[in-house]
Design an enzyme around this catalytic site. Structure first.
Site, PDB file in Angstrom:
ATOM      1  N   HIS A   1     -10.068  -2.386  -1.100  1.00 29.95           N
ATOM      2  CA  HIS A   1      -9.152  -1.921  -2.136  1.00 29.95           C
ATOM      3  C   HIS A   1      -9.592  -2.513  -3.483  1.00 29.95           C
ATOM      4  CE1 HIS A   1      -5.950  -1.403   1.158  1.00 29.95           C
ATOM      5  NE2 HIS A   1      -6.094  -0.208   0.617  1.00 29.95           N
TER       6      HIS A   1
ATOM      7  N   CYS B   1      -1.030  -7.753  -0.963  1.00 30.05           N
ATOM      8  CA  CYS B   1      -0.651  -6.698   0.002  1.00 30.05           C
ATOM      9  C   CYS B   1       0.684  -6.940   0.669  1.00 30.05           C
ATOM     10  CB  CYS B   1      -1.646  -6.611   1.146  1.00 30.05           C
ATOM     11  SG  CYS B   1      -3.314  -6.888   0.704  1.00 30.05           S
TER      12      CYS B   1
ATOM     13  N   ASP C   1       0.791  -1.230   0.000  1.00 26.67           N
ATOM     14  CA  ASP C   1       0.000   0.000   0.000  1.00 26.67           C
ATOM     15  C   ASP C   1       0.825   1.282   0.000  1.00 26.67           C
ATOM     16  OD1 ASP C   1      -2.534  -1.238  -0.028  1.00 26.67           O
ATOM     17  OD2 ASP C   1      -2.255  -1.794   2.063  1.00 26.67           O
TER      18      ASP C   1
END
Ligand code: CIR
Length: 253
Positions: A161, A248, A66
């Protein structure tokens, strides 16, 4: 093709990570084991993995994807929409500088978390979410343009997301979940629809021809294998409890 990955070992404070999953607290020791399994999978795909130390001040800091967008032409540090995650950015700088001479930045009022960004060749789809806003996306599209790359915004409603609900597997193949099954932005792709009870597997990752798939989602696994891809399953239960998907846990470039 990717050559490198950056990951960060989970910290004990991960138990205080942001989550809406309602799946209970993660087990720290098991999370560390699963993280090691993840690193091994990246290495099996031919990546050189840089492993950063745990950062106890930032519970979500193992979700390195991120805080930066690493493209074949440039590196962009993001500005996370979640205030508790903003301090993670400065801690990724040194590692990224080893590979990119010049770093670009997203600044307030723009916010971006790169879990909202999906790369398809030279184009970057940017989900507008609770974490990534239009000002952030505009800044990003401007920066990409300076490097002959393009970006476009994707409206979304319920997902954390963009890549929670959609993953590009190359060869025009797109895994989709929920609101992404029929999203007009992705009409030109061959969509592989992941059913609701296996939605977590919609976040699977292409690495140099192999697909990493979270363990425990047999129908998604079969659908991906039927497309002809070799797969590696990775145990992710402790990260799923924190809303973290496979993508992620690494920056791949
Ligand atoms: C968060 O809510 O920020 C973390 N607990 C999970 C981040 C997941 N990152 C991603 O989907 N790229």
């Amino acid at each position: 093709m990717f050559s490198n990955a950056i990951v960060r070992t989970p910290c004990k404070a991960m138990l205080a990570g942001l989550t809406e999953a309602d799946m209970g607290l993660p087990d720290y020791d098991l999370a560390c084991e699963q993280h090691q399994e993840y690193i091994t999978a990246l290495q099996e795909c031919g990546l050189q993995v840089t492993v950063l130390p745990p950062l106890e001040s930032y519970p979500d800091s193992c979700f390195v994807e991120d805080v930066a967008l690493l493209t074949p032409k440039c590196a962009i540090l993001t500005h996370p929409g979640a205030p508790s995650r903003r301090g993670e950015v400065q801690h990724i700088v040194k590692a990224v500088e080893q590979f990119y001479p010049n770093l670009e930045h997203i600044n307030l009022p723009g916010t971006v978390e790169a879990g909202d960004i999906m790369m398809v060749k030279n184009h970057f789809y940017i989900g507008i979410s609770a974490r990534t806003n239009t000002q952030g996306a505009e800044q990003l599209i401007d920066i990409l343009g300076q490097y002959n790359l393009t970006g476009s915004m994707v409206e979304m409603s319920a997902l954390l997301h963009l890549k929670t609900g959609v993953s590009y597997l190359e060869n025009n193949h797109l895994l989709t979940f929920d609101e992404m099954h029929n999203h007009p932005t992705f009409n030109q792709f061959k969509r592989i629809e992941i059913a609701k009870d296996e939605s977590y597997a919609a976040n699977s990752v292409w690495i140099n021809g192999t697909i990493l798939v979270p363990k425990g989602f047999p129908n998604a696994l079969k659908a991906i294998q039927q497309l002809g891809y070799p797969t590696i399953e990775v145990s992710m239960s402790e990260f799923q409890k924190l809303d973290g998907g496979l993508s992620c846990l690494s920056l791949r470039f």
